[in-house]
Design a protein around this motif. Structure first.
Motif, PDB file in Angstrom:
ATOM      1  N   LEU A   1       0.837  -1.203   0.000  1.00 22.09           N
ATOM      2  CA  LEU A   1       0.000   0.000   0.000  1.00 22.09           C
ATOM      3  C   LEU A   1       0.869   1.249   0.000  1.00 22.09           C
ATOM      4  CD1 LEU A   1      -2.441  -1.045   2.853  1.00 22.09           C
ATOM      5  CD2 LEU A   1      -2.828  -1.322   0.430  1.00 22.09           C
ATOM      6  N   GLY A   2       0.280   2.368  -0.356  1.00 18.68           N
ATOM      7  CA  GLY A   2       0.969   3.646  -0.206  1.00 18.68           C
ATOM      8  C   GLY A   2       1.298   4.325  -1.516  1.00 18.68           C
ATOM      9  N   ASN A   3       1.488   5.627  -1.424  1.00 21.56           N
ATOM     10  CA  ASN A   3       1.841   6.445  -2.579  1.00 21.56           C
ATOM     11  C   ASN A   3       3.106   7.216  -2.231  1.00 21.56           C
ATOM     12  OD1 ASN A   3       1.827   7.750  -4.981  1.00 21.56           O
ATOM     13  ND2 ASN A   3       0.169   9.160  -4.482  1.00 21.56           N
ATOM     14  N   VAL A   4       4.241   6.738  -2.728  1.00 20.85           N
ATOM     15  CA  VAL A   4       5.540   7.327  -2.410  1.00 20.85           C
ATOM     16  C   VAL A   4       6.301   7.559  -3.707  1.00 20.85           C
ATOM     17  CG1 VAL A   4       7.694   6.965  -1.137  1.00 20.85           C
ATOM     18  CG2 VAL A   4       5.580   6.059  -0.230  1.00 20.85           C
ATOM     19  N   ASN A   5       7.064   8.638  -3.778  1.00 22.43           N
ATOM     20  CA  ASN A   5       7.937   8.866  -4.929  1.00 22.43           C
ATOM     21  C   ASN A   5       9.175   7.997  -4.765  1.00 22.43           C
ATOM     22  OD1 ASN A   5       6.178  10.741  -5.990  1.00 22.43           O
ATOM     23  ND2 ASN A   5       7.121  12.441  -4.882  1.00 22.43           N
ATOM     24  N   LEU A   6       9.211   6.906  -5.510  1.00 20.40           N
ATOM     25  CA  LEU A   6      10.335   5.969  -5.408  1.00 20.40           C
ATOM     26  C   LEU A   6      11.515   6.455  -6.230  1.00 20.40           C
ATOM     27  CD1 LEU A   6       8.512   2.537  -5.799  1.00 20.40           C
ATOM     28  CD2 LEU A   6       9.545   3.412  -3.737  1.00 20.40           C
ATOM     29  N   THR A   7      12.707   6.079  -5.774  1.00 20.73           N
ATOM     30  CA  THR A   7      13.929   6.353  -6.538  1.00 20.73           C
ATOM     31  C   THR A   7      14.510   5.052  -7.087  1.00 20.73           C
ATOM     32  OG1 THR A   7      15.184   6.240  -4.481  1.00 20.73           O
ATOM     33  CG2 THR A   7      14.530   8.429  -5.245  1.00 20.73           C
ATOM     34  N   ALA A   8      14.182   3.933  -6.422  1.00 21.61           N
ATOM     35  CA  ALA A   8      14.717   2.635  -6.821  1.00 21.61           C
ATOM     36  C   ALA A   8      13.728   1.909  -7.734  1.00 21.61           C
ATOM     37  CB  ALA A   8      14.982   1.779  -5.579  1.00 21.61           C
ATOM     38  N   LYS A   9      14.272   1.201  -8.744  1.00 22.97           N
ATOM     39  CA  LYS A   9      13.435   0.383  -9.623  1.00 22.97           C
ATOM     40  C   LYS A   9      13.253  -0.975  -8.942  1.00 22.97           C
ATOM     41  CE  LYS A   9      14.981   2.448 -13.946  1.00 22.97           C
ATOM     42  NZ  LYS A   9      15.634   2.199 -15.244  1.00 22.97           N
ATOM     43  N   LEU A  10      12.033  -1.285  -8.581  1.00 27.32           N
ATOM     44  CA  LEU A  10      11.735  -2.529  -7.866  1.00 27.32           C
ATOM     45  C   LEU A  10      11.019  -3.529  -8.754  1.00 27.32           C
ATOM     46  CD1 LEU A  10      10.404  -1.023  -4.510  1.00 27.32           C
ATOM     47  CD2 LEU A  10      12.682  -1.929  -4.934  1.00 27.32           C
ATOM     48  N   VAL A  11      11.319  -4.802  -8.545  1.00 27.06           N
ATOM     49  CA  VAL A  11      10.625  -5.887  -9.246  1.00 27.06           C
ATOM     50  C   VAL A  11       9.763  -6.591  -8.205  1.00 27.06           C
ATOM     51  CG1 VAL A  11      10.914  -7.994 -10.574  1.00 27.06           C
ATOM     52  CG2 VAL A  11      12.574  -6.146 -10.816  1.00 27.06           C
ATOM     53  N   VAL A  12       8.443  -6.406  -8.304  1.00 24.20           N
ATOM     54  CA  VAL A  12       7.514  -6.964  -7.333  1.00 24.20           C
ATOM     55  C   VAL A  12       6.937  -8.260  -7.884  1.00 24.20           C
ATOM     56  CG1 VAL A  12       5.418  -6.548  -6.001  1.00 24.20           C
ATOM     57  CG2 VAL A  12       6.961  -4.666  -6.489  1.00 24.20           C
ATOM     58  N   GLU A  13       7.041  -9.345  -7.087  1.00 26.72           N
ATOM     59  CA  GLU A  13       6.514 -10.649  -7.494  1.00 26.72           C
ATOM     60  C   GLU A  13       5.649 -11.237  -6.388  1.00 26.72           C
ATOM     61  OE1 GLU A  13       9.790 -13.164  -8.500  1.00 26.72           O
ATOM     62  OE2 GLU A  13      10.221 -12.119 -10.362  1.00 26.72           O
ATOM     63  N   LYS A  14       4.559 -11.876  -6.789  1.00 29.13           N
ATOM     64  CA  LYS A  14       3.662 -12.610  -5.880  1.00 29.13           C
ATOM     65  C   LYS A  14       3.082 -11.741  -4.766  1.00 29.13           C
ATOM     66  CE  LYS A  14       6.123 -16.943  -6.642  1.00 29.13           C
ATOM     67  NZ  LYS A  14       6.894 -18.016  -6.025  1.00 29.13           N
ATOM     68  N   CYS A  15       2.940 -10.447  -5.030  1.00 30.01           N
ATOM     69  CA  CYS A  15       2.365  -9.528  -4.046  1.00 30.01           C
ATOM     70  C   CYS A  15       1.220  -8.754  -4.691  1.00 30.01           C
ATOM     71  CB  CYS A  15       3.408  -8.534  -3.543  1.00 30.01           C
ATOM     72  SG  CYS A  15       4.734  -9.273  -2.608  1.00 30.01           S
ATOM     73  N   ALA A  16       0.166  -8.551  -3.933  1.00 32.14           N
ATOM     74  CA  ALA A  16      -0.923  -7.697  -4.400  1.00 32.14           C
ATOM     75  C   ALA A  16      -0.537  -6.251  -4.119  1.00 32.14           C
ATOM     76  CB  ALA A  16      -2.206  -8.055  -3.682  1.00 32.14           C
ATOM     77  N   CYS A  17      -0.975  -5.348  -4.990  1.00 28.61           N
ATOM     78  CA  CYS A  17      -0.642  -3.922  -4.824  1.00 28.61           C
ATOM     79  C   CYS A  17      -1.888  -3.071  -4.991  1.00 28.61           C
ATOM     80  CB  CYS A  17       0.392  -3.491  -5.862  1.00 28.61           C
ATOM     81  SG  CYS A  17       1.970  -4.309  -5.693  1.00 28.61           S
ATOM     82  N   SER A  18      -1.922  -1.961  -4.276  1.00 31.05           N
ATOM     83  CA  SER A  18      -3.015  -1.008  -4.456  1.00 31.05           C
ATOM     84  C   SER A  18      -2.761  -0.208  -5.733  1.00 31.05           C
ATOM     85  CB  SER A  18      -3.111  -0.082  -3.250  1.00 31.05           C
ATOM     86  OG  SER A  18      -1.952   0.715  -3.162  1.00 31.05           O
ATOM     87  N   LYS A  19      -3.777   0.543  -6.176  1.00 29.76           N
ATOM     88  CA  LYS A  19      -3.646   1.319  -7.413  1.00 29.76           C
ATOM     89  C   LYS A  19      -2.526   2.352  -7.316  1.00 29.76           C
ATOM     90  CE  LYS A  19      -8.386   0.980  -9.046  1.00 29.76           C
ATOM     91  NZ  LYS A  19      -9.646   1.715  -9.315  1.00 29.76           N
ATOM     92  N   THR A  20      -2.485   3.045  -6.187  1.00 30.81           N
ATOM     93  CA  THR A  20      -1.459   4.083  -6.018  1.00 30.81           C
ATOM     94  C   THR A  20      -0.057   3.480  -5.945  1.00 30.81           C
ATOM     95  OG1 THR A  20      -1.865   4.006  -3.636  1.00 30.81           O
ATOM     96  CG2 THR A  20      -2.978   5.737  -4.891  1.00 30.81           C
ATOM     97  N   ALA A  21       0.047   2.315  -5.328  1.00 26.63           N
ATOM     98  CA  ALA A  21       1.356   1.653  -5.228  1.00 26.63           C
ATOM     99  C   ALA A  21       1.830   1.179  -6.596  1.00 26.63           C
ATOM    100  CB  ALA A  21       1.282   0.481  -4.254  1.00 26.63           C
ATOM    101  N   THR A  22       0.911   0.615  -7.396  1.00 29.35           N
ATOM    102  CA  THR A  22       1.302   0.159  -8.741  1.00 29.35           C
ATOM    103  C   THR A  22       1.729   1.324  -9.621  1.00 29.35           C
ATOM    104  OG1 THR A  22      -1.032   0.231  -9.376  1.00 29.35           O
ATOM    105  CG2 THR A  22      -0.137  -1.920  -8.823  1.00 29.35           C
ATOM    106  N   GLU A  23       1.034   2.437  -9.507  1.00 29.29           N
ATOM    107  CA  GLU A  23       1.399   3.621 -10.303  1.00 29.29           C
ATOM    108  C   GLU A  23       2.790   4.120  -9.957  1.00 29.29           C
ATOM    109  OE1 GLU A  23      -1.662   6.505  -9.668  1.00 29.29           O
ATOM    110  OE2 GLU A  23      -3.188   5.305 -10.702  1.00 29.29           O
ATOM    111  N   SER A  24       3.091   4.203  -8.665  1.00 27.98           N
ATOM    112  CA  SER A  24       4.406   4.712  -8.253  1.00 27.98           C
ATOM    113  C   SER A  24       5.527   3.729  -8.588  1.00 27.98           C
ATOM    114  CB  SER A  24       4.409   5.040  -6.760  1.00 27.98           C
ATOM    115  OG  SER A  24       4.070   3.906  -6.009  1.00 27.98           O
TER     116      SER A  24
END
Length: 143
Positions: free
Chosen positions: A111-134
């Motif tokens: 969850l959450g809406n944060v300005n990320l600096t790192a490129k992350l590879v997310v696997e096997k996790c559900a994400c909220s809309k704001t988290a997927t966008e960021s």
């Protein structure tokens, strides 16, 4: 020494029958009146009672006790992961961000809406809309 002169070391003890006179008296250690003092009184265990009260439906996919996912904030993930690292439920448990349920690794939702600096590879996790966008804005991926 003859057989009739032998004496036993321990006396024989007979089984005590409750409620038939003797030292225990009329109530025989069961107290007065009530359902618990009656003969043949049986009570179900509370755990079994709760299981029987659960709603039941047919089908393979039905789960009567739905398990809630472990929630993780994207800001916490941003602090603990570097660019290119995989974010999986197993890695979250290893880093101490999520607790195991018994010995099983739980389902995770980010969850959450944060300005990320790192490129992350997310696997096997559900994400909220704001988290997927960021995550996708920084060039990361979700599978």
């Amino acid at each position: 020494m003859q057989i009739h002169t032998l004496k036993t070391e321990h006396k024989n003890r007979s089984r005590i029958r409750i409620g038939r006179g003797g030292k225990r008296g009329t109530y025989s250690g069961k107290g007065q009146k009530g359902q618990k003092s009656r003969s043949g009184a049986k009570f179900r265990q509370i755990q079994k009672e709760l299981i029987l009260k659960q709603p039941k439906r047919r089908g393979e996919k039905f789960k009567s006790l739905k398990v809630k996912p472990a929630l993780v904030n994207l800001a916490v993930i941003a602090k603990n992961y570097k660019t290119g690292e995989k974010v999986t439920p197993k890695s979250l448990v290893q880093k101490g961000l999520v607790r195991t349920v018994g010995r099983k690794i739980p389902h995770v939702k980010i969850l959450g809406n944060v300005n990320l600096t790192a490129k992350l590879v997310v696997e096997k996790c559900a994400c909220s809309k704001t988290a997927t966008e960021s995550i996708l804005k920084t060039g990361g991926s979700i599978t």
